[in-house]
Motif scaffolding. Structure first.
Motif, PDB file in Angstrom:
ATOM      1  N   THR A 103     -10.683  -1.947   5.343  1.00  0.00           N
ATOM      2  CA  THR A 103      -9.376  -2.589   5.411  1.00  0.00           C
ATOM      3  C   THR A 103      -8.507  -1.933   6.479  1.00  0.00           C
ATOM      4  OG1 THR A 103      -9.525  -3.108   3.063  1.00  0.00           O
ATOM      5  CG2 THR A 103      -7.343  -3.204   4.053  1.00  0.00           C
ATOM      6  N   SER A 104      -8.571  -0.632   6.570  1.00  0.00           N
ATOM      7  CA  SER A 104      -7.765   0.089   7.559  1.00  0.00           C
ATOM      8  C   SER A 104      -8.174  -0.256   8.986  1.00  0.00           C
ATOM      9  CB  SER A 104      -7.882   1.592   7.343  1.00  0.00           C
ATOM     10  OG  SER A 104      -7.319   1.934   6.108  1.00  0.00           O
ATOM     11  N   TYR A 117     -11.518   4.059  -4.115  1.00  0.00           N
ATOM     12  CA  TYR A 117     -10.491   3.596  -3.202  1.00  0.00           C
ATOM     13  C   TYR A 117     -10.827   3.959  -1.758  1.00  0.00           C
ATOM     14  CZ  TYR A 117      -5.968   3.000  -1.048  1.00  0.00           C
ATOM     15  OH  TYR A 117      -4.958   2.620  -0.216  1.00  0.00           O
ATOM     16  N   TYR A 134     -11.024   1.591   1.471  1.00  0.00           N
ATOM     17  CA  TYR A 134      -9.910   1.832   2.382  1.00  0.00           C
ATOM     18  C   TYR A 134     -10.326   1.750   3.854  1.00  0.00           C
ATOM     19  CZ  TYR A 134      -6.143   4.381   4.680  1.00  0.00           C
ATOM     20  OH  TYR A 134      -5.134   4.757   5.522  1.00  0.00           O
ATOM     21  N   TYR A 138       0.824  -1.206   0.000  1.00  0.00           N
ATOM     22  CA  TYR A 138       0.000   0.000   0.000  1.00  0.00           C
ATOM     23  C   TYR A 138       0.860   1.258   0.000  1.00  0.00           C
ATOM     24  CZ  TYR A 138      -2.753   3.834   1.792  1.00  0.00           C
ATOM     25  OH  TYR A 138      -3.317   5.058   1.970  1.00  0.00           O
ATOM     26  N   LYS A 183      -5.006   8.986   8.227  1.00  0.00           N
ATOM     27  CA  LYS A 183      -5.481   8.834   6.851  1.00  0.00           C
ATOM     28  C   LYS A 183      -6.978   8.521   6.821  1.00  0.00           C
ATOM     29  CE  LYS A 183      -1.390   7.665   4.309  1.00  0.00           C
ATOM     30  NZ  LYS A 183      -1.729   8.598   3.272  1.00  0.00           N
TER      31      LYS A 183
END
Length: 82
Positions: free
Chosen positions: A41-42, A34, A38, A20, A71
């Motif tokens: 998954t994060s 995305y 994201y 990544y 993020k």
């Protein structure tokens, strides 16, 4: 991350993070699509890293958790337009 990767049998999490962060500089992304993928998954990655670091207390892992959380906040309001 390589050092931490060697400390666990669940290497896929560290492999994914390396890929990544490397790809951020090597590819262009559809930011809207995305960002939607994201988040999930994060959150799973953060959960894994917290468990991984519970007894180890590695500063670099705490930094990664903070970076990923930052993020997540940055992309929190991105929505798919089309």
């Amino acid at each position: 991350m390589e050092k931490c990767r060697k400390m666990t049998d669940e290497k896929v999490w560290f492999d994914n993070m390396v890929i990544y962060f490397n790809n951020l500089y090597l590819q262009e992304f559809d930011v809207e699509s995305y960002a939607l993928e994201y988040r999930d998954t994060s959150l799973k990655t953060i959960e894994f890293l917290r468990k991984f670091n519970k007894e180890r207390n590695i500063a670099a892992v705490d930094f990664l958790i903070g970076l990923i959380e930052y993020k997540l906040e940055y992309v929190a309001n991105i929505r798919k337009i089309s």
